[in-house]
Design an enzyme around this catalytic site. Structure first.
Site, short mmCIF file in Angstrom:
data_model
loop_
_atom_site.label_atom_id
_atom_site.label_comp_id
_atom_site.label_asym_id
_atom_site.label_seq_id
_atom_site.Cartn_x
_atom_site.Cartn_y
_atom_site.Cartn_z
N GLY A 46 0.82 -1.21 0.00
CA GLY A 46 0.00 0.00 0.00
C GLY A 46 0.85 1.25 0.00
O GLY A 46 1.93 1.27 0.60
N GLN A 51 3.00 9.97 0.83
CA GLN A 51 4.34 9.38 0.98
C GLN A 51 5.28 9.75 -0.16
O GLN A 51 6.50 9.62 -0.03
CB GLN A 51 4.23 7.86 1.07
CG GLN A 51 3.53 7.38 2.32
CD GLN A 51 3.34 5.88 2.31
OE1 GLN A 51 2.37 5.37 1.78
NE2 GLN A 51 4.30 5.15 2.87
N CYS A 92 5.68 0.02 7.01
CA CYS A 92 5.36 1.19 6.19
C CYS A 92 6.58 1.53 5.34
O CYS A 92 7.71 1.52 5.85
CB CYS A 92 5.01 2.37 7.10
SG CYS A 92 4.60 3.88 6.21
N LEU A 93 6.35 1.83 4.08
CA LEU A 93 7.47 2.21 3.20
C LEU A 93 8.15 3.48 3.69
O LEU A 93 9.31 3.71 3.36
CB LEU A 93 6.96 2.38 1.77
CG LEU A 93 6.62 1.07 1.05
CD1 LEU A 93 5.82 1.33 -0.21
CD2 LEU A 93 7.89 0.29 0.73
N HIS A 134 -4.59 2.10 7.31
CA HIS A 134 -3.21 2.59 7.39
C HIS A 134 -2.97 3.69 6.33
O HIS A 134 -2.39 4.74 6.64
CB HIS A 134 -2.26 1.40 7.18
CG HIS A 134 -0.81 1.73 7.11
ND1 HIS A 134 0.10 1.32 8.05
CD2 HIS A 134 -0.10 2.44 6.19
CE1 HIS A 134 1.30 1.76 7.72
NE2 HIS A 134 1.21 2.44 6.58
N GLU A 135 -3.45 3.45 5.12
CA GLU A 135 -3.21 4.42 4.03
C GLU A 135 -4.06 5.68 4.22
O GLU A 135 -3.61 6.79 3.93
CB GLU A 135 -3.51 3.78 2.66
CG GLU A 135 -2.69 2.53 2.33
CD GLU A 135 -1.20 2.68 2.54
OE1 GLU A 135 -0.68 3.80 2.42
OE2 GLU A 135 -0.54 1.67 2.85
N HIS A 138 -2.35 8.05 6.42
CA HIS A 138 -1.34 8.86 5.73
C HIS A 138 -1.95 10.14 5.16
O HIS A 138 -1.34 11.21 5.24
CB HIS A 138 -0.70 8.07 4.58
CG HIS A 138 0.40 7.14 4.98
ND1 HIS A 138 1.54 7.57 5.62
CD2 HIS A 138 0.55 5.81 4.81
CE1 HIS A 138 2.34 6.53 5.83
NE2 HIS A 138 1.76 5.45 5.34
#
Ligand code: QAP
Ligand code: CO
Length: 168
Positions: A46, A51, A92-93, A134-135, A138
């Protein structure tokens, strides 16, 4: 297509609140293509536009093993449904190398626009429900480390800051 640079915690730009998309036009299509290229190269499951330093309400997800099920969420909104909470190991990236157990509602309703700008509704459970929450965090400037104790969050911050110094 182009791979985009991913911001890493504690970059303050990750705290920006994303704006709704007014038109799902060719520029949004370009962004979606670049975000999928970035997600698949990582690889991750994701990625939110926040991000990659684009502060629009755009999320891409693919939880399939073969990277064959791309999901697009533009202007997503969530309501929590009656049910249980679940613990999941999240990463997380933007927080590379760190995974922590986070508790979230298991059942949600999501409404969003798809790649064609058409609205849809989904009732995800399990990993997909976790990933969408989660996204969406962000897009609201929130990171999974915000759910941890201040001590754990500070440790992760220090380690990443040290890495960033070493990488120039
Ligand atoms: C969010 O995260 C997520 O640390 C998506 O070194 C993750 O794609 C939701 C990644 C888990 C639910 C469960 C993380 C890649 C990818 C790393 C990701 C890393 C390389 C994270
Ligand atoms: Co993330």
């Amino acid at each position: 297509m182009a791979k985009l640079d991913i911001l890493e915690f504690p970059d303050p730009r990750l705290r920006t609140i994303a704006k709704p998309v007014a038109d799902v036009d060719h520029r949004i299509h370009q962004l979606l293509d670049d975000m999928f290229e970035t997600l698949y190269a990582a690889p991750g499951i994701g990625l939110a536009a926040t991000q990659v330093n684009i502060h629009k309400q755009v999320v891409v997800i693919d939880i399939s093993d073969e990277q064959t099920q791309p999901l697009v969420f533009i202007n997503p909104a969530i309501t929590v449904l009656e049910g249980e909470e679940h613990e999941y190991d999240e990463g997380c990236l933007s927080v590379p190398g760190f995974y922590e157990t986070i508790t979230r509602p298991d059942k949600i309703r999501v409404t969003a626009l798809d790649r064609e700008g058409k609205s849809f509704e989904m009732l995800p459970e399990g990993l997909l429900a976790v990933c969408i929450q989660h996204e969406l965090d962000h897009l609201n400037g929130k990171l999974f480390v915000d759910y941890l104790s201040p001590l754990k969050r500070q440790r992760i911050k220090k380690k990443l800051e040290k890495q960033h110094r070493q990488n120039g």
